[in-house]
Design a protein around this motif. Structure first.
Motif, short mmCIF file in Angstrom:
data_model
loop_
_atom_site.label_atom_id
_atom_site.label_comp_id
_atom_site.label_asym_id
_atom_site.label_seq_id
_atom_site.Cartn_x
_atom_site.Cartn_y
_atom_site.Cartn_z
N TYR A 60 0.81 -1.22 0.00
CA TYR A 60 0.00 0.00 0.00
C TYR A 60 0.85 1.27 0.00
O TYR A 60 0.37 2.32 -0.43
N VAL A 63 1.24 1.76 -3.61
CA VAL A 63 -0.06 2.19 -4.16
C VAL A 63 -0.28 3.67 -3.85
O VAL A 63 -0.70 4.44 -4.72
N GLU A 64 0.03 4.06 -2.61
CA GLU A 64 -0.14 5.46 -2.22
C GLU A 64 0.75 6.37 -3.08
O GLU A 64 0.33 7.46 -3.50
N PHE A 81 -9.06 3.42 -4.27
CA PHE A 81 -8.43 2.46 -3.36
C PHE A 81 -9.39 1.33 -3.03
O PHE A 81 -8.99 0.16 -3.02
N GLN A 85 -8.83 -2.61 -3.92
CA GLN A 85 -8.87 -3.71 -2.95
C GLN A 85 -9.79 -4.84 -3.42
O GLN A 85 -9.51 -6.01 -3.15
#
Length: 108
Positions: A60, A63-64, A81, A85
């Motif tokens: 993550y 991803v961020e 987001f 998921q």
């Protein structure tokens, strides 16, 4: 980078081949509302954390970083987001099923 229908289709076919699909997928239609999530999915495709049994989930932090680079903020970031998921869980489920099927084929 904008993804048109042909680019999304080509990218999805390439992804499926890389994931081990043995045949060409039939043509498919993607709702325009889902294109941003699929685009993000392709962008974070190298951000998997792995363990001894394979992938365990997306990193993550990576991803961020992609979300920041793409300028996603606020409600848009939260929505992407959440969609990401869903894709992550579905992918992990399929990979677990593939591992179980492969293990079942091993000689005992």
């Amino acid at each position: 980078m904008a993804f048109g229908r042909q680019q999304v289709g080509a990218a999805l076919h390439a992804f499926m081949r890389a994931a081990g699909a043995q045949r060409r997928l039939p043509n498919f239609w993607l709702w325009p509302d889902h294109v941003p999530a699929l685009r993000l999915w392709f962008q974070v495709g190298t951000q998997w954390r792995t363990g001894p049994a394979g992938a365990i989930g997306l990193d993550y932090t990576g991803v961020e970083a992609v979300c920041r680079i793409e300028g996603l903020r606020g409600a848009d970031r939260r929505e992407r987001f959440a969609e990401l998921q869903v894709l992550e869980r579905a992918t992990l489920k399929v990979w677990a099923e593939q591992r179980a099927a492969a293990a079942a084929r091993l000689p005992r």
